[in-house]
Design a protein around this motif. Sequence first.
Motif, mmCIF file in Angstrom:
data_model
loop_
_atom_site.group_PDB
_atom_site.id
_atom_site.type_symbol
_atom_site.label_atom_id
_atom_site.label_comp_id
_atom_site.label_asym_id
_atom_site.label_seq_id
_atom_site.Cartn_x
_atom_site.Cartn_y
_atom_site.Cartn_z
ATOM 1 N N MET A 1 0.842 -1.179 0.000
ATOM 2 C CA MET A 1 0.000 0.000 0.000
ATOM 3 C C MET A 1 0.887 1.242 0.000
ATOM 4 O O MET A 1 1.906 1.278 0.675
ATOM 5 C CB MET A 1 -0.892 0.022 1.235
ATOM 6 N N ALA A 2 0.451 2.236 -0.733
ATOM 7 C CA ALA A 2 1.144 3.516 -0.789
ATOM 8 C C ALA A 2 0.610 4.411 0.329
ATOM 9 O O ALA A 2 -0.430 4.124 0.930
ATOM 10 C CB ALA A 2 0.903 4.163 -2.147
ATOM 11 N N ARG A 3 1.341 5.479 0.609
ATOM 12 C CA ARG A 3 0.895 6.401 1.662
ATOM 13 C C ARG A 3 0.884 7.825 1.128
ATOM 14 O O ARG A 3 1.783 8.230 0.393
ATOM 15 C CB ARG A 3 1.809 6.300 2.868
ATOM 16 N N VAL A 4 -0.143 8.578 1.523
ATOM 17 C CA VAL A 4 -0.296 9.980 1.144
ATOM 18 C C VAL A 4 -0.658 10.802 2.375
ATOM 19 O O VAL A 4 -1.184 10.280 3.352
ATOM 20 C CB VAL A 4 -1.376 10.166 0.046
ATOM 21 N N ARG A 5 -0.359 12.093 2.314
ATOM 22 C CA ARG A 5 -0.705 13.010 3.408
ATOM 23 C C ARG A 5 -1.803 13.945 2.912
ATOM 24 O O ARG A 5 -1.707 14.518 1.840
ATOM 25 C CB ARG A 5 0.516 13.827 3.830
ATOM 26 N N TYR A 6 -2.823 14.089 3.738
ATOM 27 C CA TYR A 6 -3.908 15.019 3.429
ATOM 28 C C TYR A 6 -3.482 16.406 3.891
ATOM 29 O O TYR A 6 -3.185 16.607 5.070
ATOM 30 C CB TYR A 6 -5.200 14.583 4.121
ATOM 31 N N ILE A 7 -3.427 17.363 2.964
ATOM 32 C CA ILE A 7 -2.981 18.718 3.312
ATOM 33 C C ILE A 7 -4.100 19.747 3.177
ATOM 34 O O ILE A 7 -3.852 20.946 3.213
ATOM 35 C CB ILE A 7 -1.760 19.144 2.455
ATOM 36 N N GLY A 8 -5.344 19.257 3.080
ATOM 37 C CA GLY A 8 -6.481 20.172 3.023
ATOM 38 C C GLY A 8 -6.689 20.858 4.371
ATOM 39 O O GLY A 8 -6.114 20.472 5.393
ATOM 40 N N ALA A 9 -7.530 21.883 4.374
ATOM 41 C CA ALA A 9 -7.754 22.691 5.580
ATOM 42 C C ALA A 9 -8.787 22.085 6.536
ATOM 43 O O ALA A 9 -8.736 22.335 7.740
ATOM 44 C CB ALA A 9 -8.194 24.092 5.170
ATOM 45 N N GLU A 10 -9.728 21.329 6.024
ATOM 46 C CA GLU A 10 -10.820 20.764 6.822
ATOM 47 C C GLU A 10 -10.804 19.234 6.736
ATOM 48 O O GLU A 10 -10.381 18.684 5.730
ATOM 49 C CB GLU A 10 -12.172 21.270 6.305
ATOM 50 N N PRO A 11 -11.297 18.542 7.767
ATOM 51 C CA PRO A 11 -11.404 17.082 7.679
ATOM 52 C C PRO A 11 -12.268 16.686 6.477
ATOM 53 O O PRO A 11 -13.183 17.407 6.087
ATOM 54 C CB PRO A 11 -12.097 16.688 8.986
ATOM 55 N N VAL A 12 -11.951 15.551 5.903
ATOM 56 C CA VAL A 12 -12.687 15.079 4.729
ATOM 57 C C VAL A 12 -12.998 13.591 4.911
ATOM 58 O O VAL A 12 -12.215 12.846 5.491
ATOM 59 C CB VAL A 12 -11.872 15.316 3.430
ATOM 60 N N THR A 13 -14.188 13.178 4.446
ATOM 61 C CA THR A 13 -14.570 11.772 4.473
ATOM 62 C C THR A 13 -14.210 11.166 3.122
ATOM 63 O O THR A 13 -14.588 11.695 2.078
ATOM 64 C CB THR A 13 -16.077 11.622 4.740
ATOM 65 N N VAL A 14 -13.475 10.061 3.154
ATOM 66 C CA VAL A 14 -13.007 9.415 1.921
ATOM 67 C C VAL A 14 -13.734 8.076 1.769
ATOM 68 O O VAL A 14 -13.396 7.103 2.451
ATOM 69 C CB VAL A 14 -11.476 9.209 1.961
ATOM 70 N N PRO A 15 -14.734 8.015 0.883
ATOM 71 C CA PRO A 15 -15.497 6.781 0.696
ATOM 72 C C PRO A 15 -14.618 5.580 0.328
ATOM 73 O O PRO A 15 -14.860 4.466 0.775
ATOM 74 C CB PRO A 15 -16.466 7.113 -0.439
ATOM 75 N N GLU A 16 -13.601 5.804 -0.484
ATOM 76 C CA GLU A 16 -12.727 4.721 -0.927
ATOM 77 C C GLU A 16 -11.975 4.067 0.235
ATOM 78 O O GLU A 16 -11.545 2.923 0.145
ATOM 79 C CB GLU A 16 -11.726 5.267 -1.946
ATOM 80 N N LEU A 17 -11.843 4.780 1.329
ATOM 81 C CA LEU A 17 -11.158 4.240 2.507
ATOM 82 C C LEU A 17 -12.163 3.803 3.562
ATOM 83 O O LEU A 17 -11.916 3.897 4.763
ATOM 84 C CB LEU A 17 -10.194 5.286 3.086
ATOM 85 N N ASP A 36 -1.994 7.418 -7.843
ATOM 86 C CA ASP A 36 -1.970 8.558 -8.771
ATOM 87 C C ASP A 36 -3.238 9.406 -8.675
ATOM 88 O O ASP A 36 -3.195 10.614 -8.867
ATOM 89 C CB ASP A 36 -1.771 8.082 -10.206
ATOM 90 N N GLY A 37 -4.367 8.769 -8.363
ATOM 91 C CA GLY A 37 -5.625 9.489 -8.226
ATOM 92 C C GLY A 37 -5.627 10.449 -7.045
ATOM 93 O O GLY A 37 -6.377 11.431 -7.028
ATOM 94 N N TYR A 38 -4.801 10.180 -6.069
ATOM 95 C CA TYR A 38 -4.683 11.078 -4.916
ATOM 96 C C TYR A 38 -3.656 12.169 -5.190
ATOM 97 O O TYR A 38 -3.939 13.354 -5.053
ATOM 98 C CB TYR A 38 -4.283 10.302 -3.655
ATOM 99 N N VAL A 39 -2.454 11.780 -5.574
ATOM 100 C CA VAL A 39 -1.375 12.766 -5.693
ATOM 101 C C VAL A 39 -1.548 13.721 -6.873
ATOM 102 O O VAL A 39 -0.896 14.758 -6.914
ATOM 103 C CB VAL A 39 0.020 12.104 -5.728
ATOM 104 N N CYS A 40 -2.452 13.409 -7.807
ATOM 105 C CA CYS A 40 -2.710 14.364 -8.883
ATOM 106 C C CYS A 40 -3.523 15.556 -8.363
ATOM 107 O O CYS A 40 -3.570 16.596 -8.992
ATOM 108 C CB CYS A 40 -3.410 13.694 -10.063
ATOM 109 N N GLN A 41 -4.117 15.393 -7.180
ATOM 110 C CA GLN A 41 -4.860 16.486 -6.539
ATOM 111 C C GLN A 41 -3.892 17.225 -5.607
ATOM 112 O O GLN A 41 -3.962 17.122 -4.380
ATOM 113 C CB GLN A 41 -6.036 15.925 -5.749
ATOM 114 N N THR A 42 -2.975 17.967 -6.203
ATOM 115 C CA THR A 42 -1.860 18.562 -5.452
ATOM 116 C C THR A 42 -2.281 19.584 -4.397
ATOM 117 O O THR A 42 -1.508 19.877 -3.498
ATOM 118 C CB THR A 42 -0.860 19.218 -6.420
#
Length: 74
Positions: A1-17, A36-42
Amino acid sequence: MARVRYIGAEPVTVPELGSRTVQPDEVVEVPDARFDGYVCQTAVWEPVEEPRDEKPIPAAVKKMPAAKPQKLED
């Protein structure tokens, strides 16, 4: 599994997870195929650990001499 960091300002619900709520600056594991579907959302995700290339390493092929043809009796 790959790992990504959420850098948005507000908590978000991720259906895929599994509808998991991800907090700002939280690192989560995502399926390698979806990395790639996550990290393309820079603006909201940044890569932490890229997917591993888990293709099997082919085994070495041992070369053998060709078999001698059998002699046929008439």
